[in-house]
Motif scaffolding. Sequence first.
Motif, PDB file in Angstrom:
ATOM      1  N   SER A 148       0.803  -1.218   0.000  1.00 14.05           N
ATOM      2  CA  SER A 148       0.000   0.000   0.000  1.00 14.05           C
ATOM      3  C   SER A 148       0.846   1.284   0.000  1.00 14.05           C
ATOM      4  O   SER A 148       0.330   2.348  -0.335  1.00 14.05           O
ATOM      5  CB  SER A 148      -0.954   0.003   1.188  1.00 14.05           C
ATOM      6  OG  SER A 148      -0.226  -0.117   2.391  1.00 14.05           O
TER       7      SER A 148
ATOM      8  N   PHE B 189      -2.115   0.654   5.536  1.00 14.11           N
ATOM      9  CA  PHE B 189      -2.884  -0.090   6.539  1.00 14.11           C
ATOM     10  C   PHE B 189      -2.418   0.194   7.965  1.00 14.11           C
ATOM     11  O   PHE B 189      -3.216   0.331   8.874  1.00 14.11           O
ATOM     12  CB  PHE B 189      -2.801  -1.601   6.263  1.00 14.11           C
ATOM     13  CG  PHE B 189      -3.599  -1.975   5.060  1.00 14.11           C
ATOM     14  CD1 PHE B 189      -4.951  -2.243   5.168  1.00 14.11           C
ATOM     15  CD2 PHE B 189      -3.010  -2.023   3.803  1.00 14.11           C
ATOM     16  CE1 PHE B 189      -5.712  -2.547   4.053  1.00 14.11           C
ATOM     17  CE2 PHE B 189      -3.757  -2.333   2.685  1.00 14.11           C
ATOM     18  CZ  PHE B 189      -5.105  -2.596   2.808  1.00 14.11           C
ATOM     19  N   ARG B 190      -1.082   0.274   8.129  1.00 12.24           N
ATOM     20  CA  ARG B 190      -0.563   0.306   9.501  1.00 12.24           C
ATOM     21  C   ARG B 190       0.153   1.600   9.866  1.00 12.24           C
ATOM     22  O   ARG B 190       0.508   1.780  11.015  1.00 12.24           O
ATOM     23  CB  ARG B 190       0.368  -0.890   9.718  1.00 12.24           C
ATOM     24  CG  ARG B 190      -0.390  -2.190   9.555  1.00 12.24           C
ATOM     25  CD  ARG B 190       0.482  -3.430   9.580  1.00 12.24           C
ATOM     26  NE  ARG B 190      -0.367  -4.604   9.408  1.00 12.24           N
ATOM     27  CZ  ARG B 190      -0.773  -5.069   8.221  1.00 12.24           C
ATOM     28  NH1 ARG B 190      -0.368  -4.509   7.110  1.00 12.24           N
ATOM     29  NH2 ARG B 190      -1.580  -6.112   8.152  1.00 12.24           N
TER      30      ARG B 190
ATOM     31  N   TRP C 218      -6.004   0.119   9.265  1.00 14.20           N
ATOM     32  CA  TRP C 218      -6.169  -0.789  10.422  1.00 14.20           C
ATOM     33  C   TRP C 218      -5.958  -0.078  11.754  1.00 14.20           C
ATOM     34  O   TRP C 218      -6.023  -0.683  12.806  1.00 14.20           O
ATOM     35  CB  TRP C 218      -5.263  -2.007  10.319  1.00 14.20           C
ATOM     36  CG  TRP C 218      -5.583  -2.962   9.203  1.00 14.20           C
ATOM     37  CD1 TRP C 218      -4.704  -3.827   8.632  1.00 14.20           C
ATOM     38  CD2 TRP C 218      -6.839  -3.194   8.544  1.00 14.20           C
ATOM     39  NE1 TRP C 218      -5.326  -4.566   7.640  1.00 14.20           N
ATOM     40  CE2 TRP C 218      -6.633  -4.182   7.565  1.00 14.20           C
ATOM     41  CE3 TRP C 218      -8.120  -2.643   8.649  1.00 14.20           C
ATOM     42  CZ2 TRP C 218      -7.651  -4.653   6.726  1.00 14.20           C
ATOM     43  CZ3 TRP C 218      -9.130  -3.100   7.808  1.00 14.20           C
ATOM     44  CH2 TRP C 218      -8.887  -4.090   6.877  1.00 14.20           C
TER      45      TRP C 218
ATOM     46  N   HIS D 288      -4.001 -10.352  -3.347  1.00 15.93           N
ATOM     47  CA  HIS D 288      -5.143 -10.233  -2.432  1.00 15.93           C
ATOM     48  C   HIS D 288      -6.442  -9.899  -3.164  1.00 15.93           C
ATOM     49  O   HIS D 288      -7.388  -9.411  -2.554  1.00 15.93           O
ATOM     50  CB  HIS D 288      -4.838  -9.186  -1.350  1.00 15.93           C
ATOM     51  CG  HIS D 288      -3.692  -9.581  -0.454  1.00 15.93           C
ATOM     52  ND1 HIS D 288      -2.997  -8.709   0.338  1.00 15.93           N
ATOM     53  CD2 HIS D 288      -3.119 -10.802  -0.241  1.00 15.93           C
ATOM     54  CE1 HIS D 288      -2.051  -9.355   1.005  1.00 15.93           C
ATOM     55  NE2 HIS D 288      -2.094 -10.623   0.659  1.00 15.93           N
TER      56      HIS D 288
ATOM     57  N   THR E 235       5.867  -1.930   1.262  1.00 14.88           N
ATOM     58  CA  THR E 235       5.159  -2.899   2.100  1.00 14.88           C
ATOM     59  C   THR E 235       5.894  -3.095   3.418  1.00 14.88           C
ATOM     60  O   THR E 235       7.132  -3.072   3.446  1.00 14.88           O
ATOM     61  CB  THR E 235       4.966  -4.256   1.391  1.00 14.88           C
ATOM     62  OG1 THR E 235       4.293  -5.153   2.291  1.00 14.88           O
ATOM     63  CG2 THR E 235       6.274  -4.895   0.929  1.00 14.88           C
ATOM     64  N   SER E 236       5.124  -3.291   4.484  1.00 20.19           N
ATOM     65  CA  SER E 236       5.735  -3.521   5.798  1.00 20.19           C
ATOM     66  C   SER E 236       6.304  -4.933   5.887  1.00 20.19           C
ATOM     67  O   SER E 236       7.047  -5.246   6.812  1.00 20.19           O
ATOM     68  CB  SER E 236       4.697  -3.294   6.903  1.00 20.19           C
ATOM     69  OG  SER E 236       3.597  -4.156   6.699  1.00 20.19           O
TER      70      SER E 236
ATOM     71  N   ASN F 165      11.615   1.893   0.606  1.00 20.24           N
ATOM     72  CA  ASN F 165      10.644   2.190   1.660  1.00 20.24           C
ATOM     73  C   ASN F 165      11.247   3.284   2.549  1.00 20.24           C
ATOM     74  O   ASN F 165      12.410   3.195   2.909  1.00 20.24           O
ATOM     75  CB  ASN F 165      10.400   0.914   2.496  1.00 20.24           C
ATOM     76  CG  ASN F 165       9.147   0.999   3.353  1.00 20.24           C
ATOM     77  OD1 ASN F 165       8.954   1.958   4.075  1.00 20.24           O
ATOM     78  ND2 ASN F 165       8.305  -0.013   3.255  1.00 20.24           N
TER      79      ASN F 165
ATOM     80  N   ALA G 283       8.632   5.848  -2.836  1.00 18.35           N
ATOM     81  CA  ALA G 283       8.613   5.199  -4.152  1.00 18.35           C
ATOM     82  C   ALA G 283       8.825   6.201  -5.282  1.00 18.35           C
ATOM     83  O   ALA G 283       9.567   5.930  -6.239  1.00 18.35           O
ATOM     84  CB  ALA G 283       7.294   4.457  -4.339  1.00 18.35           C
TER      85      ALA G 283
HETATM   86  P1  OAD Z   1       1.287  -1.558   5.580  1.00 12.68           P
HETATM   87  O1  OAD Z   1       0.437  -0.434   6.021  1.00 12.68           O
HETATM   88  O2  OAD Z   1       1.507  -2.686   6.517  1.00 12.68           O
HETATM   89  O3  OAD Z   1       2.728  -1.004   5.137  1.00 12.68           O
HETATM   90  C1  OAD Z   1       2.863   0.086   4.263  1.00 12.68           C
HETATM   91  C2  OAD Z   1       4.332   0.310   4.031  1.00 12.68           C
HETATM   92  O4  OAD Z   1       4.465   1.336   3.054  1.00 12.68           O
HETATM   93  C3  OAD Z   1       5.114   0.770   5.270  1.00 12.68           C
HETATM   94  O5  OAD Z   1       6.277  -0.017   5.403  1.00 12.68           O
HETATM   95  C4  OAD Z   1       5.466   2.224   4.943  1.00 12.68           C
HETATM   96  O6  OAD Z   1       6.720   2.613   5.498  1.00 12.68           O
HETATM   97  C5  OAD Z   1       5.547   2.173   3.425  1.00 12.68           C
HETATM   98  N1  OAD Z   1       5.335   3.465   2.763  1.00 12.68           N
HETATM   99  C6  OAD Z   1       4.556   4.505   3.145  1.00 12.68           C
HETATM  100  N2  OAD Z   1       4.618   5.501   2.258  1.00 12.68           N
HETATM  101  C7  OAD Z   1       5.456   5.095   1.267  1.00 12.68           C
HETATM  102  C8  OAD Z   1       5.925   5.683   0.053  1.00 12.68           C
HETATM  103  N3  OAD Z   1       5.533   6.895  -0.314  1.00 12.68           N
HETATM  104  N4  OAD Z   1       6.786   4.963  -0.710  1.00 12.68           N
HETATM  105  C9  OAD Z   1       7.185   3.717  -0.346  1.00 12.68           C
HETATM  106  N5  OAD Z   1       6.781   3.126   0.788  1.00 12.68           N
HETATM  107  C10 OAD Z   1       5.923   3.791   1.582  1.00 12.68           C
HETATM  108  O7  OAD Z   1       0.672  -2.054   4.192  1.00 12.68           O
HETATM  109  P2  OAD Z   1       0.987  -3.384   3.356  1.00 12.68           P
HETATM  110  O8  OAD Z   1       2.387  -3.837   3.552  1.00 12.68           O
HETATM  111  O9  OAD Z   1       0.533  -3.115   1.971  1.00 12.68           O
HETATM  112  O10 OAD Z   1      -4.057  -7.270   3.267  1.00 12.68           O
HETATM  113  O11 OAD Z   1       0.001  -4.412   4.025  1.00 12.68           O
HETATM  114  C11 OAD Z   1      -0.046  -5.729   3.550  1.00 12.68           C
HETATM  115  C12 OAD Z   1      -1.446  -6.265   3.653  1.00 12.68           C
HETATM  116  O12 OAD Z   1      -1.960  -6.051   4.984  1.00 12.68           O
HETATM  117  C13 OAD Z   1      -2.459  -5.588   2.762  1.00 12.68           C
HETATM  118  O13 OAD Z   1      -2.483  -6.099   1.442  1.00 12.68           O
HETATM  119  C14 OAD Z   1      -3.742  -5.871   3.457  1.00 12.68           C
HETATM  120  C15 OAD Z   1      -3.323  -5.570   4.862  1.00 12.68           C
HETATM  121  O14 OAD Z   1      -4.087  -6.159   5.859  1.00 12.68           O
HETATM  122  C16 OAD Z   1      -5.328  -7.687   3.210  1.00 12.68           C
HETATM  123  O15 OAD Z   1      -6.258  -6.919   3.307  1.00 12.68           O
HETATM  124  C17 OAD Z   1      -5.472  -9.157   3.005  1.00 12.68           C
END
Ligand code: OAD
Length: 239
Positions: A25, A36-37, A43, A120, A188-189, A212, A230
């Motif tokens: 995300s 998300f986090r 979340w 997903h 992604t986290s 990241n 990004a």
């Molecule tokens: P997270 O919210 O866990 O992580 C987002 C990551 O993006 C963090 O590591 C941030 O540091 C990074 N970030 C923020 N801004 C950024 C930018 N401008 N450029 C690059 N990175 C940046 O979201 P996800 O890793 O996507 O699943 O979460 C994984 C899954 O958890 C999602 O697909 C979703 C969620 O629950 C489901 O719904 C099944």
Amino acid sequence: MDDDRFSELRGRLAAAGSVCVLTGSGISAESGLPTFRGVGGLWRAHRVEELASPEGFTRDPHLVWSWYAERRRAHAQVEPSPAHRALAQLERRAQRFTLVTQNVDSLHRRAGSRNVLELHGALREARCTRCTARRPFDESFDLDALAHDCGGIWRPDIVWFGESLPRDVLEAAFEAARTADLMLVVGTSGIVQPAASLATKRCTGAYVVEINPEQTALTPLVDRSIRARATGVLPLLAA
Ligand code: OAD
């Protein structure tokens, strides 16, 4: 990132026969969508088990659908970012290029990426909980008519916690990771499995580069971590 290290990465990209990119995300944060986090993350404000689990859906399908309808509207109101577009450009130049995303917002496709594996699912369609029927999830979708003729109920075509990922998509993602020479992990986290495992040595022999602004669960496991947004890196790589 200094110039030498950046040109080294460009060199690796040019030399790679096969490139795999894993996004989360954070790349869509560049389009204005919440992660998300992180601060303001989905979340943090909502309960995962209510909105993103089969149990939550069974308990209150209308609540779940209303939330996803809001998210779908938010996706439609934003545009792919320069980072999304840069990945589409890189794909056009690469010999083999697979974009594996955890995002359900369709922004990679809208940016022009073609070989996209949506781990997903995506918020473009609804599917029946009982049979194989599918239908578009768009403005015409009636949130008050969720029953399908077969006795099932329409649900968003995405993966919830506790559910398996679509098998064909997951297998293709593992294959892309296994055969990649270079892997980019963007936004992604790295804590949701099995997506995060794609970037580990268990799944790939590729040189893995994380992009990241923050440290993540994957940082200690990758070959290089670039602490930047990004859009600070991908458009330069594609230029
Ligand atoms: P997270 O919210 O866990 O992580 C987002 C990551 O993006 C963090 O590591 C941030 O540091 C990074 N970030 C923020 N801004 C950024 C930018 N401008 N450029 C690059 N990175 C940046 O979201 P996800 O890793 O996507 O699943 O979460 C994984 C899954 O958890 C999602 O697909 C979703 C969620 O629950 C489901 O719904 C099944």
